[in-house]
Write a protein that holds these residues in place. Structure first.
Motif, PDB file in Angstrom:
ATOM      1  N   ALA A  59      29.151  54.090  41.868  1.00 31.74           N
ATOM      2  CA  ALA A  59      29.328  52.701  42.272  1.00 31.74           C
ATOM      3  C   ALA A  59      28.046  51.923  42.032  1.00 31.74           C
ATOM      4  CB  ALA A  59      29.715  52.628  43.735  1.00 31.74           C
ATOM      5  N   ALA A  60      28.218  50.726  41.561  1.00 33.16           N
ATOM      6  CA  ALA A  60      27.089  49.836  41.323  1.00 33.16           C
ATOM      7  C   ALA A  60      27.321  48.577  42.132  1.00 33.16           C
ATOM      8  CB  ALA A  60      27.013  49.508  39.831  1.00 33.16           C
ATOM      9  N   PRO A  61      26.259  47.823  42.356  1.00 30.26           N
ATOM     10  CA  PRO A  61      26.491  46.557  43.034  1.00 30.26           C
ATOM     11  C   PRO A  61      27.410  45.695  42.189  1.00 30.26           C
ATOM     12  CG  PRO A  61      24.140  46.916  42.554  1.00 30.26           C
ATOM     13  CD  PRO A  61      24.909  48.063  41.994  1.00 30.26           C
ATOM     14  N   PRO A  62      28.055  44.713  42.785  1.00 34.42           N
ATOM     15  CA  PRO A  62      28.933  43.863  41.995  1.00 34.42           C
ATOM     16  C   PRO A  62      28.202  43.319  40.784  1.00 34.42           C
ATOM     17  CG  PRO A  62      29.077  43.285  44.313  1.00 34.42           C
ATOM     18  CD  PRO A  62      27.969  44.290  44.165  1.00 34.42           C
ATOM     19  N   ARG A  63      28.875  43.293  39.637  1.00 29.39           N
ATOM     20  CA  ARG A  63      28.244  42.811  38.418  1.00 29.39           C
ATOM     21  C   ARG A  63      28.187  41.296  38.379  1.00 29.39           C
ATOM     22  NH1 ARG A  63      32.432  42.394  33.775  1.00 29.39           N
ATOM     23  NH2 ARG A  63      34.323  42.331  34.974  1.00 29.39           N
ATOM     24  N   LEU A  64      28.783  40.696  39.363  1.00 30.25           N
ATOM     25  CA  LEU A  64      28.793  39.248  39.445  1.00 30.25           C
ATOM     26  C   LEU A  64      27.466  38.771  40.015  1.00 30.25           C
ATOM     27  CD1 LEU A  64      32.309  38.978  41.095  1.00 30.25           C
ATOM     28  CD2 LEU A  64      31.800  38.732  38.692  1.00 30.25           C
ATOM     29  N   GLY A  65      26.947  37.652  39.521  1.00 28.30           N
ATOM     30  CA  GLY A  65      25.739  37.060  40.087  1.00 28.30           C
ATOM     31  C   GLY A  65      26.101  36.346  41.373  1.00 28.30           C
TER      32      GLY A  65
ATOM     33  N   GLU B  58      46.645  45.227  32.906  1.00 28.82           N
ATOM     34  CA  GLU B  58      46.153  46.449  33.549  1.00 28.82           C
ATOM     35  C   GLU B  58      44.670  46.269  33.897  1.00 28.82           C
ATOM     36  OE1 GLU B  58      46.448  50.393  34.934  1.00 28.82           O
ATOM     37  OE2 GLU B  58      48.067  49.222  34.051  1.00 28.82           O
ATOM     38  N   PRO B  59      44.313  46.453  35.160  1.00 27.96           N
ATOM     39  CA  PRO B  59      42.903  46.308  35.527  1.00 27.96           C
ATOM     40  C   PRO B  59      42.085  47.512  35.070  1.00 27.96           C
ATOM     41  CG  PRO B  59      44.149  47.036  37.418  1.00 27.96           C
ATOM     42  CD  PRO B  59      45.144  46.785  36.315  1.00 27.96           C
ATOM     43  N   THR B  60      40.831  47.265  34.817  1.00 24.63           N
ATOM     44  CA  THR B  60      39.873  48.321  34.513  1.00 24.63           C
ATOM     45  C   THR B  60      39.136  48.663  35.801  1.00 24.63           C
ATOM     46  OG1 THR B  60      39.548  47.454  32.292  1.00 24.63           O
ATOM     47  CG2 THR B  60      37.812  48.870  33.151  1.00 24.63           C
ATOM     48  N   VAL B  61      38.853  49.950  36.001  1.00 24.70           N
ATOM     49  CA  VAL B  61      38.029  50.342  37.141  1.00 24.70           C
ATOM     50  C   VAL B  61      36.577  50.118  36.727  1.00 24.70           C
ATOM     51  CG1 VAL B  61      37.307  52.222  38.658  1.00 24.70           C
ATOM     52  CG2 VAL B  61      39.709  52.012  37.990  1.00 24.70           C
ATOM     53  N   ILE B  62      35.938  49.162  37.380  1.00 27.84           N
ATOM     54  CA  ILE B  62      34.556  48.799  37.068  1.00 27.84           C
ATOM     55  C   ILE B  62      33.578  49.708  37.790  1.00 27.84           C
ATOM     56  CG2 ILE B  62      32.833  46.967  37.300  1.00 27.84           C
ATOM     57  CD1 ILE B  62      35.214  44.975  37.114  1.00 27.84           C
ATOM     58  N   ALA B  63      33.895  50.054  39.024  1.00 29.45           N
ATOM     59  CA  ALA B  63      33.042  50.921  39.835  1.00 29.45           C
ATOM     60  C   ALA B  63      33.913  51.651  40.843  1.00 29.45           C
ATOM     61  CB  ALA B  63      31.976  50.101  40.565  1.00 29.45           C
ATOM     62  N   ALA B  64      33.455  52.825  41.229  1.00 27.03           N
ATOM     63  CA  ALA B  64      34.187  53.603  42.220  1.00 27.03           C
ATOM     64  C   ALA B  64      33.227  54.551  42.919  1.00 27.03           C
ATOM     65  CB  ALA B  64      35.310  54.393  41.555  1.00 27.03           C
TER      66      ALA B  64
ATOM     67  N   VAL C 115      36.320  49.068  42.574  1.00 28.53           N
ATOM     68  CA  VAL C 115      36.272  47.700  42.063  1.00 28.53           C
ATOM     69  C   VAL C 115      37.096  47.639  40.790  1.00 28.53           C
ATOM     70  CG1 VAL C 115      34.817  45.811  41.215  1.00 28.53           C
ATOM     71  CG2 VAL C 115      33.954  47.342  43.016  1.00 28.53           C
ATOM     72  N   TRP C 116      38.049  46.712  40.769  1.00 28.45           N
ATOM     73  CA  TRP C 116      38.882  46.468  39.590  1.00 28.45           C
ATOM     74  C   TRP C 116      38.465  45.173  38.910  1.00 28.45           C
ATOM     75  CZ3 TRP C 116      44.696  46.734  41.401  1.00 28.45           C
ATOM     76  CH2 TRP C 116      45.087  48.060  41.585  1.00 28.45           C
ATOM     77  N   SER C 117      38.704  45.131  37.607  1.00 24.41           N
ATOM     78  CA  SER C 117      38.651  43.857  36.902  1.00 24.41           C
ATOM     79  C   SER C 117      39.884  43.051  37.311  1.00 24.41           C
ATOM     80  CB  SER C 117      38.650  44.087  35.387  1.00 24.41           C
ATOM     81  OG  SER C 117      39.859  44.720  34.988  1.00 24.41           O
ATOM     82  N   SER C 118      39.924  41.821  36.890  1.00 24.85           N
ATOM     83  CA  SER C 118      41.035  40.935  37.244  1.00 24.85           C
ATOM     84  C   SER C 118      42.354  41.420  36.663  1.00 24.85           C
ATOM     85  CB  SER C 118      40.750  39.526  36.715  1.00 24.85           C
ATOM     86  OG  SER C 118      41.821  38.664  37.021  1.00 24.85           O
ATOM     87  N   LEU C 119      43.422  41.106  37.361  1.00 23.67           N
ATOM     88  CA  LEU C 119      44.779  41.364  36.864  1.00 23.67           C
ATOM     89  C   LEU C 119      45.292  40.210  36.006  1.00 23.67           C
ATOM     90  CD1 LEU C 119      46.442  42.576  40.199  1.00 23.67           C
ATOM     91  CD2 LEU C 119      45.919  43.989  38.230  1.00 23.67           C
ATOM     92  N   TRP C 120      44.579  39.103  35.995  1.00 20.74           N
ATOM     93  CA  TRP C 120      45.093  37.879  35.385  1.00 20.74           C
ATOM     94  C   TRP C 120      44.176  37.391  34.270  1.00 20.74           C
ATOM     95  CZ3 TRP C 120      44.570  38.785  40.648  1.00 20.74           C
ATOM     96  CH2 TRP C 120      45.770  39.102  41.297  1.00 20.74           C
ATOM     97  N   ALA C 121      44.723  37.266  33.060  1.00 21.76           N
ATOM     98  CA  ALA C 121      43.944  36.839  31.888  1.00 21.76           C
ATOM     99  C   ALA C 121      43.317  35.459  32.105  1.00 21.76           C
ATOM    100  CB  ALA C 121      44.827  36.832  30.640  1.00 21.76           C
ATOM    101  N   ASP C 122      44.014  34.580  32.803  1.00 22.16           N
ATOM    102  CA  ASP C 122      43.459  33.240  33.042  1.00 22.16           C
ATOM    103  C   ASP C 122      42.381  33.240  34.123  1.00 22.16           C
ATOM    104  OD1 ASP C 122      45.282  33.681  35.127  1.00 22.16           O
ATOM    105  OD2 ASP C 122      45.875  31.579  35.233  1.00 22.16           O
TER     106      ASP C 122
END
Length: 125
Positions: free
Chosen positions: A5-11, A48-54, A61-68
């Motif tokens: 697991a990593a910290p959120p990749r979001l700033g 399909e979400p990608t598992v970003i961290a676990a 942590v999943w990536s978004s389910l929604w392309a928009d």
């Protein structure tokens, strides 16, 4: 093998939705389900979400389910419940603009359905 697991990749992030409820399975089982995602039945506007961290058995942590809403992330925190089940919390985070009230309601409602109905039913309850 999943990366640690990593910290959120979001700033700078905005939380625009969160909910916690109990699931009948223990945290390790819920964690496996969230990482495996074989129970996940997506709608036409979902990807399909990608598992970003676990971090087993407490966090996924999943990536978004929604392309928009591609830069959004869905964070799952799993805590053991006294009855052997799991208190599961999802949190929707975005590095951009939070969606309007209608879209926010739709995304939260959809995650409620996926996690607290579909996933719950996959455990036979």
């Amino acid at each position: 093998m999943l990366a640690p697991a990593a910290p959120p990749r979001l700033g700078l992030v905005i939380e625009f939705g969160s909910r916690a409820r109990k699931l009948p399975a223990p945290p390790a089982v819920v964690w496996e389900s969230l990482v495996d995602r074989s129970w996940l039945a997506l709608l036409a506007d979902e990807t399909e979400p990608t598992v970003i961290a676990a971090e087993k058995p407490a966090r996924v942590v999943w990536s978004s389910l929604w392309a928009d809403r591609a830069t959004d992330e869905i964070h799952f925190d799993l805590t053991p419940a006294a009855d052997g089940g799991t208190l599961a919390r999802f949190t929707l985070l975005t590095p951009g603009e939070a969606p309007d009230e209608s879209k926010t309601g739709h995304l939260r409602r959809r995650l409620n359905q996926l996690l607290f109905a579909d996933l719950r039913y996959s455990y036979g309850q």
